[in-house]
Design a protein around this motif. Structure first.
Motif, mmCIF file in Angstrom:
data_model
loop_
_atom_site.group_PDB
_atom_site.id
_atom_site.type_symbol
_atom_site.label_atom_id
_atom_site.label_comp_id
_atom_site.label_asym_id
_atom_site.label_seq_id
_atom_site.Cartn_x
_atom_site.Cartn_y
_atom_site.Cartn_z
ATOM 1 N N ALA A 3 41.317 34.860 38.418
ATOM 2 C CA ALA A 3 40.530 36.092 38.324
ATOM 3 C C ALA A 3 41.155 37.138 39.213
ATOM 4 C CB ALA A 3 39.080 35.846 38.735
ATOM 5 N N VAL A 4 40.930 38.397 38.873
ATOM 6 C CA VAL A 4 41.397 39.499 39.703
ATOM 7 C C VAL A 4 40.344 39.754 40.777
ATOM 8 C CG1 VAL A 4 41.962 41.950 39.771
ATOM 9 C CG2 VAL A 4 42.763 40.528 37.871
ATOM 10 N N THR A 5 40.762 39.666 42.032
ATOM 11 C CA THR A 5 39.866 39.871 43.160
ATOM 12 C C THR A 5 40.232 41.164 43.886
ATOM 13 O OG1 THR A 5 41.264 38.642 44.713
ATOM 14 C CG2 THR A 5 39.655 37.371 43.421
ATOM 15 N N ILE A 6 39.314 41.621 44.722
ATOM 16 C CA ILE A 6 39.542 42.826 45.535
ATOM 17 C C ILE A 6 39.194 42.458 46.976
ATOM 18 C CG2 ILE A 6 39.040 45.290 45.814
ATOM 19 C CD1 ILE A 6 37.962 45.280 42.938
ATOM 20 N N PRO A 7 40.115 41.808 47.707
ATOM 21 C CA PRO A 7 39.803 41.412 49.085
ATOM 22 C C PRO A 7 39.409 42.581 49.971
ATOM 23 C CG PRO A 7 41.791 40.310 48.311
ATOM 24 C CD PRO A 7 41.446 41.337 47.277
ATOM 25 N N GLU A 8 40.080 43.720 49.816
ATOM 26 C CA GLU A 8 39.759 44.943 50.549
ATOM 27 C C GLU A 8 39.913 46.126 49.595
ATOM 28 O OE1 GLU A 8 38.617 45.332 53.546
ATOM 29 O OE2 GLU A 8 38.775 43.237 54.215
ATOM 30 N N VAL A 34 37.591 33.870 28.130
ATOM 31 C CA VAL A 34 37.924 35.271 27.876
ATOM 32 C C VAL A 34 39.269 35.377 27.157
ATOM 33 C CG1 VAL A 34 38.369 37.502 28.948
ATOM 34 C CG2 VAL A 34 36.589 36.010 29.877
ATOM 35 N N ALA A 35 39.293 36.179 26.098
ATOM 36 C CA ALA A 35 40.545 36.474 25.394
ATOM 37 C C ALA A 35 41.168 37.768 25.911
ATOM 38 C CB ALA A 35 40.290 36.582 23.890
ATOM 39 N N ALA A 36 40.337 38.778 26.127
ATOM 40 C CA ALA A 36 40.819 40.069 26.611
ATOM 41 C C ALA A 36 39.677 40.795 27.295
ATOM 42 C CB ALA A 36 41.382 40.904 25.462
ATOM 43 N N LEU A 302 47.025 39.819 32.151
ATOM 44 C CA LEU A 302 46.171 39.956 33.319
ATOM 45 C C LEU A 302 46.969 40.157 34.604
ATOM 46 C CD1 LEU A 302 43.194 39.892 34.256
ATOM 47 C CD2 LEU A 302 43.453 37.423 34.609
ATOM 48 N N ASP A 303 48.144 39.551 34.697
ATOM 49 C CA ASP A 303 48.917 39.697 35.928
ATOM 50 C C ASP A 303 49.555 41.083 36.067
ATOM 51 O OD1 ASP A 303 51.004 39.521 34.111
ATOM 52 O OD2 ASP A 303 51.791 37.628 34.879
ATOM 53 N N GLN A 304 49.395 41.942 35.061
ATOM 54 C CA GLN A 304 49.841 43.321 35.165
ATOM 55 C C GLN A 304 48.658 44.296 35.322
ATOM 56 O OE1 GLN A 304 52.837 44.636 32.355
ATOM 57 N NE2 GLN A 304 53.731 42.587 32.240
ATOM 58 N N VAL A 305 47.602 43.810 35.939
ATOM 59 C CA VAL A 305 46.389 44.609 36.110
ATOM 60 C C VAL A 305 46.662 45.885 36.905
ATOM 61 C CG1 VAL A 305 45.690 43.273 38.148
ATOM 62 C CG2 VAL A 305 43.978 44.543 36.843
ATOM 63 N N ARG A 306 47.582 45.838 37.836
ATOM 64 C CA ARG A 306 47.886 47.046 38.617
ATOM 65 C C ARG A 306 48.479 48.133 37.725
ATOM 66 N NH1 ARG A 306 50.635 44.251 44.037
ATOM 67 N NH2 ARG A 306 48.727 43.185 44.761
ATOM 68 N N GLU A 307 49.314 47.744 36.790
ATOM 69 C CA GLU A 307 49.883 48.712 35.856
ATOM 70 C C GLU A 307 48.787 49.305 34.975
ATOM 71 O OE1 GLU A 307 52.579 50.978 33.487
ATOM 72 O OE2 GLU A 307 52.566 50.229 35.547
ATOM 73 N N VAL A 321 42.754 50.720 27.317
ATOM 74 C CA VAL A 321 43.750 49.797 27.853
ATOM 75 C C VAL A 321 43.080 48.439 27.988
ATOM 76 C CG1 VAL A 321 45.221 49.242 29.818
ATOM 77 C CG2 VAL A 321 44.984 51.627 29.065
ATOM 78 N N LEU A 322 43.735 47.401 27.471
ATOM 79 C CA LEU A 322 43.175 46.054 27.505
ATOM 80 C C LEU A 322 44.044 45.122 28.333
ATOM 81 C CD1 LEU A 322 42.192 45.517 23.736
ATOM 82 C CD2 LEU A 322 40.792 46.480 25.586
ATOM 83 N N LEU A 323 43.395 44.160 28.965
ATOM 84 C CA LEU A 323 44.088 43.067 29.654
ATOM 85 C C LEU A 323 43.899 41.797 28.836
ATOM 86 C CD1 LEU A 323 42.875 43.783 33.294
ATOM 87 C CD2 LEU A 323 45.208 44.114 32.417
ATOM 88 N N THR A 324 44.980 41.139 28.489
ATOM 89 C CA THR A 324 44.880 39.889 27.735
ATOM 90 C C THR A 324 44.954 38.713 28.686
ATOM 91 O OG1 THR A 324 47.274 39.900 27.338
ATOM 92 C CG2 THR A 324 45.884 40.897 25.665
ATOM 93 N N ILE A 325 44.185 37.694 28.373
ATOM 94 C CA ILE A 325 44.053 36.538 29.258
ATOM 95 C C ILE A 325 44.894 35.389 28.692
ATOM 96 C CG2 ILE A 325 42.473 35.046 30.503
ATOM 97 C CD1 ILE A 325 42.075 38.132 30.906
#
Length: 325
Positions: A3-8, A34-36, A302-307, A321-325
């Protein structure tokens, strides 16, 4: 699961893909593989620390997904394991799995792929609840949608045209305005070069907009009131242009106008279920017959969430814009 987390809270580097515990569906909930996931400006606000999830919601960003039902909690009816669905969330979409109340699920419309369905739930629910259920846009009336090239804007154009309204949009480039025209927009305003109040008044013979869907907030507040028609309704759904603005109550009273500020994310599950049921009744048939469609700019893993967040921050996209899992 991943999962994408936001530590700070912070810039795009604040988004960290990590291993976290799988969610467990509670009573009335389902667990989705989750697919996307759709990327929304609310996710950017959460990343920066300005829009925390409501109490009890997942701490991970993501307000809409598509996927396959992996498990049912107690007291869930009308859905089954293995069914392809899309879902409106309070959070948690940027992940491999998410638990969601069954009332916030929609079957994937026929003719729409599982991945593309991730572009629907939050966008359609936002437009339908605000423009139609709250502001009561009617055939023959004029809608002004700011950010016409966004996911919200492209959906608002399509739905408003389907009910016979006239649609005005603002956007910041010729490319975006041309696309809005292709979707059916009647009045095209480049906010970088034109005054939307004057352009709208000229195009409507002084009438103005019966409904304005605004994601800018304070920066546009006074001008939006100027652009309203008599008995017009201004619906504010975002604060990209700031939180605090001045409102001329004299102008608002003279126009017998209404300013309505709404948020979908923090509504109780029962209210969200009512909105989703209305969307299924009124909008899903339009999607299934091809009259309304999701507009997708790009898909990223998903690993390109920053982009994905960078694209939204630059406002270089048209549609979702979609993120695929």
């Amino acid at each position: 699961m991943k999962a994408v987390t936001i530590p700070e809270p912070g810039d795009i580097d604040a988004l960290v893909l990590a291993d976290v515990d799988d969610p467990t569906p509670g009573p009335g909930e389902v667990l989705l593989d989750v697919a996307a996931a759709g990327v929304n400006r609310a996710d950017l606000m959460q990343r920066m620390g300005h829009y925390p999830p409501p109490p009890g919601a997942s701490e991970y960003p993501g307000l809409e997904v598509s996927g396959t039902i992996a498990a049912l909690g107690d007291d869930v009816e009308g859905f089954e394991v293995g069914q392809e669905v899309c879902a409106l969330l309070s959070g948690g979409g940027y992940a491999e799995k998410v638990a969601v109340p069954a009332g916030q699920l929609l079957p994937v419309p026929s003719g729409v792929s599982l991945l593309d369905a991730a572009a629907l739930a939050e966008v359609v629910s936002t437009v339908w609840s605000n423009v139609f259920m709250t502001a009561n846009l009617q055939p023959g009336q004029t809608l002004l949608a700011h950010g016409g090239g966004s996911g919200i804007g492209t959906m608002a154009i399509q739905l408003a045209k389907q009910i016979g309204a006239r649609v005005a949009v603002t956007a910041g480039s010729t490319e975006k305005l041309d696309f809005c025209r292709e979707l059916g927009a009647d009045i095209l305003i480049n906010y970088r070069e034109q005054d939307f109040v004057e352009e709208l008044k000229e195009a409507t013979d002084g009438h103005g907009a019966d409904v304005i869907l605004d994601n800018i907030g304070a920066k546009y507040l006074g001008r939006n009131v100027d652009a309203l028609a008599t008995s017009g309704r201004l619906v504010v759904i975002g604060m990209q242009g700031g939180r605090k603005g001045e409102l001329d109550l004299g102008k608002l009273l003279a126009k017998r106008g209404a300013v309505i500020a709404t948020s979908l994310r923090a509504r109780p599950a029962e209210e969200k279920a009512t909105i989703v049921a209305s969307v299924r009744e009124h909008v899903w048939p339009l999607i299934e017959k091809g009259a309304v469609r999701p507009i997708i700019h790009t898909t990223l893993p998903l690993d390109q969430v920053r982009e994905a967040h960078r694209i939204l921050e630059e406002s270089s996209h048209i549609g979702k814009v979609l993120l695929t899992i």
